[in-house]
Design a protein around this motif. Structure first.
Motif, PDB file in Angstrom:
ATOM      1  N   ALA A  30       0.830  -1.209   0.000  1.00 55.32           N
ATOM      2  CA  ALA A  30       0.000   0.000   0.000  1.00 55.32           C
ATOM      3  C   ALA A  30       0.864   1.258   0.000  1.00 55.32           C
ATOM      4  O   ALA A  30       0.548   2.245  -0.688  1.00 55.32           O
ATOM      5  CB  ALA A  30      -0.943  -0.001   1.199  1.00 55.32           C
ATOM      6  N   MET A  31       1.954   1.263   0.744  1.00 51.74           N
ATOM      7  CA  MET A  31       2.818   2.436   0.804  1.00 51.74           C
ATOM      8  C   MET A  31       3.590   2.631  -0.506  1.00 51.74           C
ATOM      9  O   MET A  31       3.748   3.763  -0.960  1.00 51.74           O
ATOM     10  CB  MET A  31       3.787   2.343   1.996  1.00 51.74           C
ATOM     11  CG  MET A  31       3.083   2.453   3.339  1.00 51.74           C
ATOM     12  SD  MET A  31       1.924   3.835   3.495  1.00 51.74           S
ATOM     13  CE  MET A  31       2.984   5.240   3.293  1.00 51.74           C
ATOM     14  N   ILE A  32       4.049   1.550  -1.123  1.00 51.70           N
ATOM     15  CA  ILE A  32       4.722   1.660  -2.422  1.00 51.70           C
ATOM     16  C   ILE A  32       3.752   2.275  -3.431  1.00 51.70           C
ATOM     17  O   ILE A  32       4.101   3.184  -4.184  1.00 51.70           O
ATOM     18  CB  ILE A  32       5.206   0.276  -2.920  1.00 51.70           C
ATOM     19  CG1 ILE A  32       6.263  -0.307  -1.986  1.00 51.70           C
ATOM     20  CG2 ILE A  32       5.691   0.348  -4.371  1.00 51.70           C
ATOM     21  CD1 ILE A  32       7.622   0.303  -2.066  1.00 51.70           C
ATOM     22  N   ASP A  33       2.520   1.786  -3.429  1.00 51.63           N
ATOM     23  CA  ASP A  33       1.493   2.320  -4.318  1.00 51.63           C
ATOM     24  C   ASP A  33       1.238   3.801  -4.029  1.00 51.63           C
ATOM     25  O   ASP A  33       1.140   4.620  -4.949  1.00 51.63           O
ATOM     26  CB  ASP A  33       0.205   1.507  -4.163  1.00 51.63           C
ATOM     27  CG  ASP A  33      -0.851   1.893  -5.178  1.00 51.63           C
ATOM     28  OD1 ASP A  33      -0.560   1.892  -6.398  1.00 51.63           O
ATOM     29  OD2 ASP A  33      -1.984   2.193  -4.752  1.00 51.63           O
ATOM     30  N   ALA A  34       1.155   4.156  -2.759  1.00 52.87           N
ATOM     31  CA  ALA A  34       0.919   5.551  -2.377  1.00 52.87           C
ATOM     32  C   ALA A  34       2.077   6.439  -2.822  1.00 52.87           C
ATOM     33  O   ALA A  34       1.851   7.539  -3.364  1.00 52.87           O
ATOM     34  CB  ALA A  34       0.710   5.662  -0.862  1.00 52.87           C
ATOM     35  N   TYR A  35       3.314   5.993  -2.623  1.00 52.19           N
ATOM     36  CA  TYR A  35       4.468   6.801  -3.017  1.00 52.19           C
ATOM     37  C   TYR A  35       4.497   7.000  -4.533  1.00 52.19           C
ATOM     38  O   TYR A  35       4.818   8.078  -5.019  1.00 52.19           O
ATOM     39  CB  TYR A  35       5.773   6.170  -2.536  1.00 52.19           C
ATOM     40  CG  TYR A  35       5.936   6.175  -1.033  1.00 52.19           C
ATOM     41  CD1 TYR A  35       5.285   7.100  -0.227  1.00 52.19           C
ATOM     42  CD2 TYR A  35       6.741   5.238  -0.413  1.00 52.19           C
ATOM     43  CE1 TYR A  35       5.444   7.104   1.141  1.00 52.19           C
ATOM     44  CE2 TYR A  35       6.909   5.241   0.963  1.00 52.19           C
ATOM     45  CZ  TYR A  35       6.259   6.164   1.729  1.00 52.19           C
ATOM     46  OH  TYR A  35       6.424   6.160   3.098  1.00 52.19           O
ATOM     47  N   TRP A  36       4.165   5.948  -5.284  1.00 54.56           N
ATOM     48  CA  TRP A  36       4.130   6.072  -6.742  1.00 54.56           C
ATOM     49  C   TRP A  36       3.084   7.106  -7.147  1.00 54.56           C
ATOM     50  O   TRP A  36       3.336   7.962  -7.989  1.00 54.56           O
ATOM     51  CB  TRP A  36       3.835   4.707  -7.380  1.00 54.56           C
ATOM     52  CG  TRP A  36       3.994   4.720  -8.865  1.00 54.56           C
ATOM     53  CD1 TRP A  36       5.122   4.442  -9.571  1.00 54.56           C
ATOM     54  CD2 TRP A  36       2.985   5.040  -9.843  1.00 54.56           C
ATOM     55  NE1 TRP A  36       4.880   4.574 -10.917  1.00 54.56           N
ATOM     56  CE2 TRP A  36       3.580   4.934 -11.110  1.00 54.56           C
ATOM     57  CE3 TRP A  36       1.650   5.398  -9.758  1.00 54.56           C
ATOM     58  CZ2 TRP A  36       2.872   5.176 -12.289  1.00 54.56           C
ATOM     59  CZ3 TRP A  36       0.942   5.643 -10.936  1.00 54.56           C
ATOM     60  CH2 TRP A  36       1.554   5.529 -12.173  1.00 54.56           C
ATOM     61  N   LYS A  37       1.899   7.041  -6.540  1.00 54.66           N
ATOM     62  CA  LYS A  37       0.825   7.985  -6.868  1.00 54.66           C
ATOM     63  C   LYS A  37       1.186   9.416  -6.468  1.00 54.66           C
ATOM     64  O   LYS A  37       0.869  10.369  -7.180  1.00 54.66           O
ATOM     65  CB  LYS A  37      -0.480   7.565  -6.187  1.00 54.66           C
ATOM     66  CG  LYS A  37      -1.092   6.339  -6.818  1.00 54.66           C
ATOM     67  CD  LYS A  37      -2.331   5.899  -6.053  1.00 54.66           C
ATOM     68  CE  LYS A  37      -2.928   4.641  -6.663  1.00 54.66           C
ATOM     69  NZ  LYS A  37      -4.063   4.143  -5.874  1.00 54.66           N
TER      70      LYS A  37
END
Length: 116
Positions: A30-37
């Protein structure tokens, strides 16, 4: 009180350990996805798709102050630069999705430090 067998205790420990590993993987993903976004928003919204805005430092400093006030540590100017670079390096999310699920943010930070 009935005595507990070692096998019973070990099975319970294994269940808890597995649940913790699954929770860690889910949070990391979830955090990897958030950082990418976040990186995408910085580049596409605030920089109009350019790799670097003329006033990018000021934008990231202001964003850093706002996010740090709201969410605490982890959103320094340097961290936001890394998040922006993360998006730029892995902009084709579909190509990298499997990798995102396997690596942690620390792994990606190391990759970003490798010169092209």
């Amino acid at each position: 009180m009935k005595s507990l067998t070692n096998n019973y205790i070990n099975e319970i420990k294994a269940i808890l350990s597995n649940a913790r590993r699954q929770a860690y993987r889910a949070i990391n993903s979830a955090m990897i996805d958030a950082y990418w976004k976040i990186g995408e928003r910085i580049v596409l919204e605030e920089q109009n798709g350019k790799e670097r805005a003329d006033y990018g430092k000021e934008i990231l400093q202001n964003l850093s102050a706002i996010l740090t006030q709201e969410f605490g540590k982890g959103f320094s100017y340097r961290s936001l630069r890394e998040i922006r670079q993360f998006y730029l390096t892995f902009a084709d999310v579909e190509k990298w999705r499997t990798l995102f699920a396997k690596l942690t943010w620390s792994h990606f930070q190391r990759v970003l430090k490798v010169s092209k």
